[in-house]
Scaffold this active site. Structure first.
Site, PDB file in Angstrom:
ATOM      1  N   TYR A  43       0.808  -1.236   0.000  1.00 16.47           N
ATOM      2  CA  TYR A  43       0.000   0.000   0.000  1.00 16.47           C
ATOM      3  C   TYR A  43       0.837   1.281   0.000  1.00 16.47           C
ATOM      4  O   TYR A  43       0.283   2.368  -0.180  1.00 16.47           O
ATOM      5  CB  TYR A  43      -0.909   0.070   1.237  1.00 16.47           C
ATOM      6  CG  TYR A  43      -2.028  -0.936   1.301  1.00 16.47           C
ATOM      7  CD1 TYR A  43      -2.299  -1.811   0.247  1.00 16.47           C
ATOM      8  CD2 TYR A  43      -2.828  -1.011   2.428  1.00 16.47           C
ATOM      9  CE1 TYR A  43      -3.326  -2.737   0.341  1.00 16.47           C
ATOM     10  CE2 TYR A  43      -3.855  -1.931   2.524  1.00 16.47           C
ATOM     11  CZ  TYR A  43      -4.093  -2.795   1.485  1.00 16.47           C
ATOM     12  OH  TYR A  43      -5.116  -3.705   1.587  1.00 16.47           O
ATOM     13  N   HIS A 101      -1.324 -11.712   2.151  1.00 23.90           N
ATOM     14  CA  HIS A 101      -2.257 -10.833   1.417  1.00 23.90           C
ATOM     15  C   HIS A 101      -3.095 -11.615   0.394  1.00 23.90           C
ATOM     16  O   HIS A 101      -4.303 -11.420   0.280  1.00 23.90           O
ATOM     17  CB  HIS A 101      -1.458  -9.724   0.723  1.00 23.90           C
ATOM     18  CG  HIS A 101      -2.245  -8.482   0.478  1.00 23.90           C
ATOM     19  ND1 HIS A 101      -1.671  -7.240   0.435  1.00 23.90           N
ATOM     20  CD2 HIS A 101      -3.564  -8.277   0.254  1.00 23.90           C
ATOM     21  CE1 HIS A 101      -2.611  -6.334   0.203  1.00 23.90           C
ATOM     22  NE2 HIS A 101      -3.760  -6.943   0.084  1.00 23.90           N
TER      23      HIS A 101
HETATM   24  N1  LIG Z   1      -6.886  -7.677   1.668  1.00 20.65           N
HETATM   25  C1  LIG Z   1      -7.132  -7.131   0.490  1.00 20.65           C
HETATM   26  O1  LIG Z   1      -6.876  -7.721  -0.570  1.00 20.65           O
HETATM   27  C2  LIG Z   1      -7.757  -5.762   0.439  1.00 20.65           C
HETATM   28  C3  LIG Z   1      -8.297  -5.278  -0.763  1.00 20.65           C
HETATM   29  C4  LIG Z   1      -8.904  -4.015  -0.756  1.00 20.65           C
HETATM   30  C5  LIG Z   1      -8.935  -3.276   0.419  1.00 20.65           C
HETATM   31  N2  LIG Z   1      -8.365  -3.749   1.555  1.00 20.65           N
HETATM   32  C6  LIG Z   1      -8.379  -2.965   2.826  1.00 20.65           C
HETATM   33  O2  LIG Z   1      -9.708  -2.551   3.084  1.00 20.65           O
HETATM   34  C7  LIG Z   1      -9.748  -1.150   3.250  1.00 20.65           C
HETATM   35  C8  LIG Z   1     -11.081  -0.615   2.812  1.00 20.65           C
HETATM   36  O3  LIG Z   1     -11.314  -0.870   1.451  1.00 20.65           O
HETATM   37  P1  LIG Z   1     -11.406   0.271   0.344  1.00 20.65           P
HETATM   38  O4  LIG Z   1     -10.675   1.450   0.824  1.00 20.65           O
HETATM   39  O5  LIG Z   1     -10.989  -0.297  -0.937  1.00 20.65           O
HETATM   40  O6  LIG Z   1     -12.987   0.516   0.241  1.00 20.65           O
HETATM   41  P2  LIG Z   1     -14.167   1.069   1.197  1.00 20.65           P
HETATM   42  O7  LIG Z   1     -13.709   1.230   2.602  1.00 20.65           O
HETATM   43  O8  LIG Z   1     -15.363   0.231   0.931  1.00 20.65           O
HETATM   44  O9  LIG Z   1     -14.473   2.476   0.561  1.00 20.65           O
HETATM   45  C9  LIG Z   1     -13.576   3.555   0.611  1.00 20.65           C
HETATM   46  C10 LIG Z   1     -14.082   4.601  -0.383  1.00 20.65           C
HETATM   47  O10 LIG Z   1     -15.382   5.005   0.002  1.00 20.65           O
HETATM   48  C11 LIG Z   1     -15.403   6.405   0.286  1.00 20.65           C
HETATM   49  N3  LIG Z   1     -16.111   6.576   1.569  1.00 20.65           N
HETATM   50  C12 LIG Z   1     -15.681   6.226   2.799  1.00 20.65           C
HETATM   51  N4  LIG Z   1     -16.606   6.537   3.720  1.00 20.65           N
HETATM   52  C13 LIG Z   1     -17.645   7.087   3.054  1.00 20.65           C
HETATM   53  C14 LIG Z   1     -18.877   7.607   3.477  1.00 20.65           C
HETATM   54  N5  LIG Z   1     -19.239   7.623   4.761  1.00 20.65           N
HETATM   55  N6  LIG Z   1     -19.702   8.107   2.536  1.00 20.65           N
HETATM   56  C15 LIG Z   1     -19.338   8.117   1.216  1.00 20.65           C
HETATM   57  N7  LIG Z   1     -18.171   7.641   0.743  1.00 20.65           N
HETATM   58  C16 LIG Z   1     -17.322   7.118   1.676  1.00 20.65           C
HETATM   59  C17 LIG Z   1     -13.965   6.827   0.408  1.00 20.65           C
HETATM   60  O11 LIG Z   1     -13.818   8.142  -0.097  1.00 20.65           O
HETATM   61  P3  LIG Z   1     -13.348   9.362   0.896  1.00 20.65           P
HETATM   62  O12 LIG Z   1     -11.904   9.118   1.183  1.00 20.65           O
HETATM   63  O13 LIG Z   1     -13.619  10.550   0.070  1.00 20.65           O
HETATM   64  O14 LIG Z   1     -14.209   9.282   2.139  1.00 20.65           O
HETATM   65  C18 LIG Z   1     -13.240   5.817  -0.455  1.00 20.65           C
HETATM   66  O15 LIG Z   1     -13.244   6.240  -1.809  1.00 20.65           O
HETATM   67  C19 LIG Z   1      -8.540  -0.653   2.429  1.00 20.65           C
HETATM   68  O16 LIG Z   1      -8.155   0.639   2.776  1.00 20.65           O
HETATM   69  C20 LIG Z   1      -7.529  -1.709   2.781  1.00 20.65           C
HETATM   70  O17 LIG Z   1      -6.961  -1.428   4.051  1.00 20.65           O
HETATM   71  C21 LIG Z   1      -7.808  -4.996   1.590  1.00 20.65           C
END
Ligand SMILES: NC(=O)c1ccc[n+]([C@@H]2O[C@H](COP(=O)([O-])OP(=O)(O)OC[C@H]3O[C@@H](n4cnc5c(N)ncnc54)[C@H](OP(=O)(O)O)[C@@H]3O)[C@@H](O)[C@H]2O)c1
Length: 273
Positions: A43, A101
């Site tokens: 990341y 991962h």
């Molecule tokens: N293990 C894996 O393979 C894997 C894969 C993907 C992700 N991850 C982990 O999971 C975490 C979360 O996943 P993600 O970041 O991909 O997706 P997510 O948490 O589902 O969504 C994040 C997105 O949604 C927006 N958002 C957040 N809160 C919001 C709200 N209250 N209202 C409207 N929009 C909102 C954010 O924009 P803003 O910043 O503008 O709020 C951002 O663009 C990652 O950061 C990572 O640590 C792990």
């Protein structure tokens, strides 16, 4: 000293929180109350997580830190050195949770090699807990046979109201192992859903809090990500929401097997519709 309690059920995803702006967003999250930071070797946020830990004003044992070994580091000779590099980059002696991962595609790296590497990382004190990510049931079964019952603290998977992975959920429940829901807001798409909005209006919170409260009600750990204070607060509000059994059922009805993350290296998913 690392965090000694259970894994905080609501954590902060740090994908995208690079640079100084990333540290500021993470510090804001800590101020709001988040105590669990999820990073990965891939990341480019391990350094920012470390800086946040040091600048937070909290003791090391008040913050839960996860990192993940990248799929390019699974070979025997790369694995443990990569974990030591992560510890140095974060600036801690031990992470609270270390994950694989992604499993190696088609066992290009023998499964035993990196799973025994993971166990060895724990033996050496590099991690208090170990776990996996993107593991289907077949790989969880291989893990159980190799490392024993209860060796793995969690499996981090894409899970949100539109992808509820019922087979994996039921298997994990039977094993007594929580799943960690990544991308729990389906990247913000939950905000546009009319049923989630209707429940949110009744509870006086935003739709994201309902999605997260639902996932936690199912027993999952959640790690939503945001760089905005308003969204960080809206998501944190999930901890004060209790959904009724009827609302939980309404949320369960939203599952449609909608998978957003499915790269070529993906294993064969259990809940592919
Ligand atoms: N293990 C894996 O393979 C894997 C894969 C993907 C992700 N991850 C982990 O999971 C975490 C979360 O996943 P993600 O970041 O991909 O997706 P997510 O948490 O589902 O969504 C994040 C997105 O949604 C927006 N958002 C957040 N809160 C919001 C709200 N209250 N209202 C409207 N929009 C909102 C954010 O924009 P803003 O910043 O503008 O709020 C951002 O663009 C990652 O950061 C990572 O640590 C792990």
């Amino acid at each position: 000293m690392t965090y000694s309690g259970p894994i905080p059920q609501l954590g902060l995803g740090t994908f995208g929180r690079t640079g100084d702006a990333g540290v500021e967003a993470m510090l804001k999250a800590i101020e709001i109350g988040y105590r669990h930071l999820d990073t990965a070797q891939s990341y480019d946020t391990e350094k920012q997580v470390g800086e946040t830990v040091r600048r937070s004003g909290l003791r090391r044992d008040e913050l839960f830190v996860t990192t993940k070994v990248a799929d390019t580091m699974l070979d025997k000779e790369d694995f443990l050195p990569s974990v030591e590099r992560s510890l140095a980059t974060i600036g801690v002696d031990q992470v609270d949770l270390l994950l694989i991962h992604w499993p190696s595609q088609n066992d290009q790296v023998p499964f035993e090699d990196y799973m025994l590497g993971l166990a060895e990382a724990k033996n050496r004190g590099f991690a208090r807990l170990i776990g996996v990510s993107n593991f289907p049931i077949a790989d969880l079964e291989r893990t159980r046979k190799l490392l024993g019952e209860g060796a793995i603290a969690t499996n981090q998977m894409e899970i949100h109201p539109f992808l509820q992975t019922p087979k994996l959920r039921d298997y994990s429940r039977a094993m007594g192992m929580p799943l960690t829901a990544y991308q729990p807001l389906a990247k913000g798409e939950v905000n546009a859903d009319p049923s989630i909005n209707a429940i949110a209006t009744k509870h006086g919170v935003g739709p994201s809090a309902i999605a997260l409260a639902f996932l936690m009600g199912e027993g999952h750990i959640v790690i939503p990500a945001s760089g905005s204070e308003a969204n960080l607060r809206a998501n944190y509000a999930a901890l004060s929401v209790a959904l009724s059994p009827a609302e939980m059922d309404q949320m369960r009805a939203l599952n449609r097997g909608y998978r957003r993350i499915d790269p070529a290296k993906s294993p064969r998913w259990d809940d592919q519709e």
